[in-house]
Design a protein around this motif. Structure first.
Motif, PDB file in Angstrom:
ATOM      1  N   LEU A  78       1.010  -1.334   0.006  1.00  0.00           N
ATOM      2  CA  LEU A  78       0.201   0.100  -0.129  1.00  0.00           C
ATOM      3  C   LEU A  78       1.026   1.294  -0.143  1.00  0.00           C
ATOM      4  O   LEU A  78       0.517   2.163  -0.740  1.00  0.00           O
ATOM      5  N   ARG A  79       2.043   1.146   0.760  1.00  0.00           N
ATOM      6  CA  ARG A  79       2.881   2.460   0.651  1.00  0.00           C
ATOM      7  C   ARG A  79       3.423   2.717  -0.615  1.00  0.00           C
ATOM      8  O   ARG A  79       3.539   3.809  -1.138  1.00  0.00           O
ATOM      9  N   HIS A  80       3.860   1.630  -1.573  1.00  0.00           N
ATOM     10  CA  HIS A  80       4.136   1.836  -2.937  1.00  0.00           C
ATOM     11  C   HIS A  80       3.183   2.474  -3.571  1.00  0.00           C
ATOM     12  O   HIS A  80       3.547   3.312  -4.421  1.00  0.00           O
ATOM     13  N   LEU A  81       1.949   2.020  -3.300  1.00  0.00           N
ATOM     14  CA  LEU A  81       0.705   2.477  -4.316  1.00  0.00           C
ATOM     15  C   LEU A  81       0.503   3.945  -3.874  1.00  0.00           C
ATOM     16  O   LEU A  81       0.464   4.878  -4.680  1.00  0.00           O
ATOM     17  N   LEU A  82       0.602   4.397  -2.560  1.00  0.00           N
ATOM     18  CA  LEU A  82       0.420   5.635  -2.039  1.00  0.00           C
ATOM     19  C   LEU A  82       1.550   6.885  -2.357  1.00  0.00           C
ATOM     20  O   LEU A  82       1.041   8.012  -2.646  1.00  0.00           O
ATOM     21  N   LEU A  83       2.830   6.226  -2.399  1.00  0.00           N
ATOM     22  CA  LEU A  83       3.671   7.155  -2.639  1.00  0.00           C
ATOM     23  C   LEU A  83       4.445   7.108  -3.990  1.00  0.00           C
ATOM     24  O   LEU A  83       5.084   8.173  -4.534  1.00  0.00           O
ATOM     25  N   LYS A  84       4.048   6.527  -4.911  1.00  0.00           N
ATOM     26  CA  LYS A  84       4.373   6.436  -6.237  1.00  0.00           C
ATOM     27  C   LYS A  84       3.930   7.733  -6.924  1.00  0.00           C
ATOM     28  O   LYS A  84       2.694   7.967  -6.796  1.00  0.00           O
ATOM     29  N   VAL A  85       4.783   8.385  -7.659  1.00  0.00           N
ATOM     30  CA  VAL A  85       4.461   9.570  -8.605  1.00  0.00           C
ATOM     31  C   VAL A  85       3.720   9.073  -9.670  1.00  0.00           C
ATOM     32  O   VAL A  85       4.096   8.112 -10.575  1.00  0.00           O
ATOM     33  N   ARG A  86       2.297   9.284  -9.836  1.00  0.00           N
ATOM     34  CA  ARG A  86       1.351   8.617 -10.871  1.00  0.00           C
ATOM     35  C   ARG A  86       1.005   9.327 -12.258  1.00  0.00           C
ATOM     36  O   ARG A  86       0.507   8.639 -13.112  1.00  0.00           O
ATOM     37  N   GLY A  87       1.471  10.491 -12.237  1.00  0.00           N
ATOM     38  CA  GLY A  87       1.061  11.343 -13.650  1.00  0.00           C
ATOM     39  C   GLY A  87      -0.342  11.398 -13.605  1.00  0.00           C
ATOM     40  O   GLY A  87      -1.123  11.942 -12.600  1.00  0.00           O
ATOM     41  N   GLU A  88      -0.893  10.723 -14.753  1.00  0.00           N
ATOM     42  CA  GLU A  88      -2.547  11.148 -15.114  1.00  0.00           C
ATOM     43  C   GLU A  88      -3.383  10.167 -14.225  1.00  0.00           C
ATOM     44  O   GLU A  88      -4.389  10.589 -13.863  1.00  0.00           O
ATOM     45  N   ASP A  89      -3.093   9.010 -13.828  1.00  0.00           N
ATOM     46  CA  ASP A  89      -3.666   8.199 -12.947  1.00  0.00           C
ATOM     47  C   ASP A  89      -3.505   8.279 -11.575  1.00  0.00           C
ATOM     48  O   ASP A  89      -3.047   7.676 -10.720  1.00  0.00           O
TER      49      ASP A  89
END
Length: 212
Positions: free
Chosen positions: A50-61
């Motif tokens: 979950l940490r990876h999902l929350l802190l990842k720079v996502r751009g348009e998504d």
């Protein structure tokens, strides 16, 4: 036996993680109970994902604010049940990098979601588990963001606008005013060694036992 849950809070770049590690090393030389360190998000295997999902720079998504809130709540529910409660029941002293105040400050004040709703969600996720002590590292957001820039590529939250981080700081101020007995402000602009000494004094007083 009942352990102690001590939480380290603050905006990005406040230095709380460094001070948490220093405090843990010092406490291990002072007490006989286990001294553990953990963090939110990321204190369990599920939490790491979950940490990876929350802190990842996502751009348009980009993650919607309510989705973000629920992901943090999922991390916390798992953390409480799988790690915090079992270790506290064994008498451990746990130093946790972020807990419920972070969600109130970041998603409530920063994202401007309903604070009352977040309190209810926190109550569900924690099962009522409250910190024994919260150390709040207070820092002007511009100083914290400068520190972030110096240490590498900023994550998704660190990339938020200055106004967002200012609202988060105001959130921490409001929370500290509401719980002045268990939430202690620390000047995060102070030299690290001075902060370390101040934290040791606070922990000694909080634990109610003479520490060398």
């Amino acid at each position: 036996m009942v352990g102690q849950l001590i939480v380290f809070e603050g905006i990005e770049g406040a230095g709380k993680t460094t001070q948490l590690q220093r405090a843990a090393a010092w406490l291990r030389s002072q007490v006989t109970v286990p001294v553990l360190t953990t963090r939110e998000p990321g204190g369990t295997l599920l939490g790491q994902e979950l940490r990876h999902l929350l802190l990842k720079v996502r751009g348009e998504d980009e993650i919607a604010p309510r989705s973000e809130l629920l992901l943090y709540a999922s991390d916390r529910a798992q953390h409480v049940e799988q790690y915090l409660k079992p270790n506290l029941a064994q008498g451990a002293m746990i130093l946790c990098d972020r807990y419920t105040h972070s969600t109130l400050a970041y998603q409530g004040y920063g994202r401007q979601l309903d604070v009352g709703l977040i309190r209810q969600l926190n109550a569900i996720a924690t099962g009522g588990l409250q910190p024994d002590l919260t150390l709040w590292f207070d820092l002007p957001p511009e100083v914290g963001l400068q520190r972030i820039q110096q240490r590498g590529e900023p994550n998704r939250l660190e990339r938020e606008a200055l106004a967002f981080h200012e609202r988060v700081r105001q959130g921490y101020r409001a929370l500290a005013a509401q719980d002045s007995e268990r939430m202690i402000r620390l000047d995060a602009e102070a030299p690290p060694d001075e902060l370390e000494q101040e934290i040791q004094k606070i922990l000694q007083k909080s634990l109610g036992q003479p520490l060398s």
